[in-house]
Scaffold this active site. Structure first.
Site, PDB file in Angstrom:
ATOM      1  N   ASP A   9     -85.965  40.016 109.585  1.00 40.34           N
ATOM      2  CA  ASP A   9     -86.616  39.887 110.887  1.00 40.34           C
ATOM      3  C   ASP A   9     -85.609  40.204 111.975  1.00 40.34           C
ATOM      4  OD1 ASP A   9     -88.717  39.468 112.643  1.00 40.34           O
ATOM      5  OD2 ASP A   9     -88.481  37.300 112.707  1.00 40.34           O
ATOM      6  N   GLY A  10     -86.107  40.762 113.048  1.00 43.94           N
ATOM      7  CA  GLY A  10     -85.314  41.011 114.238  1.00 43.94           C
ATOM      8  C   GLY A  10     -85.959  40.308 115.413  1.00 43.94           C
ATOM      9  N   GLU A  47     -84.967  44.984 114.216  1.00 44.31           N
ATOM     10  CA  GLU A  47     -85.744  45.048 112.970  1.00 44.31           C
ATOM     11  C   GLU A  47     -85.078  46.015 111.993  1.00 44.31           C
ATOM     12  OE1 GLU A  47     -88.139  43.044 112.239  1.00 44.31           O
ATOM     13  OE2 GLU A  47     -89.112  42.457 114.111  1.00 44.31           O
ATOM     14  N   ASP A  69     -91.970  41.721 109.055  1.00 46.59           N
ATOM     15  CA  ASP A  69     -93.156  41.621 109.907  1.00 46.59           C
ATOM     16  C   ASP A  69     -93.205  42.770 110.914  1.00 46.59           C
ATOM     17  OD1 ASP A  69     -91.229  40.874 111.775  1.00 46.59           O
ATOM     18  OD2 ASP A  69     -91.917  38.803 111.937  1.00 46.59           O
ATOM     19  N   HIS A 124     -94.936  34.708 111.820  1.00 45.91           N
ATOM     20  CA  HIS A 124     -95.338  33.387 112.321  1.00 45.91           C
ATOM     21  C   HIS A 124     -96.654  32.917 111.697  1.00 45.91           C
ATOM     22  CE1 HIS A 124     -92.088  33.998 115.164  1.00 45.91           C
ATOM     23  NE2 HIS A 124     -92.631  35.161 115.478  1.00 45.91           N
ATOM     24  N   ASP A 134     -86.742  34.503 110.885  1.00 38.77           N
ATOM     25  CA  ASP A 134     -86.928  34.345 112.330  1.00 38.77           C
ATOM     26  C   ASP A 134     -85.925  33.333 112.882  1.00 38.77           C
ATOM     27  OD1 ASP A 134     -88.611  34.862 114.778  1.00 38.77           O
ATOM     28  OD2 ASP A 134     -88.894  32.695 114.594  1.00 38.77           O
TER      29      ASP A 134
END
Length: 168
Positions: A9-10, A47, A69, A124, A134
């Site tokens: 994740d970024g 990302e 994501d 999320h 995250d």
């Protein structure tokens, strides 16, 4: 060939802004977490950097399921867009340049070293590993020794010169 699951994740506080990335690598019972942060960057760059850092951490050729994501990353790889941009001199079409060619180049090179399936997960939404990434990305943004995203700064300077050639 080892089977590895990677989650990435970024994150960015502002876009552009301070950015961070987080990665979780899982092989059997082994687990490794990676995080980092940059002073000024974009969410899409974070990302990509998350994927690159995770894949660079692999010591051997692996079969990888990479979960992110980021539709930007998944679609660009799985639909073959990034490979086409590379073949077309980093152009998306006759007029528009592809964004982040420095990172796409690195990611595509890593894709040639490993057998990778990129898979999208909804952010999320309760996926434990995605939520952990995250957290790591946000922790990376708060790191004391944030890195300079020099390529991003170069791209911004070039863009500024094109839109305002009277600067110099």
């Amino acid at each position: 060939m080892k089977n590895v699951s990677i989650y990435t994740d970024g994150a960015c506080s502002g876009n552009p802004g301070v950015g961070g990335f987080g990665c979780v690598l899982i092989h059997g019972e082994h687990r490794r977490e990676i995080l980092g942060g940059y002073k000024l960057t974009t969410n899409n760059r974070m990302e990509l950097i998350a994927c690159i850092n995770a894949l660079e951490a692999l010591k051997y050729e692996c079969e990888v399921n990479l979960y992110t994501d980021s539709k930007y990353v998944v679609d660009s790889i799985e639909q073959g867009w990034a490979a086409k941009w590379r073949m077309n001199g980093w152009k998306r079409n006759k007029k528009d340049k592809a964004e982040n060619p420095d990172l796409w180049r690195q990611l595509l090179d890593l894709c040639n070293k490993h057998k990778i399936k990129f898979e999208w997960v909804k952010g999320h939404s309760g996926n434990f590993e995605n939520e952990r990434c995250d957290e790591l990305a946000n922790e990376g943004m708060r790191h004391e020794n944030l890195l300079e995203d020099t390529k991003y700064l170069e791209y911004q300077a070039k863009k500024e010169l094109k839109t305002n050639p009277t600067l110099f």
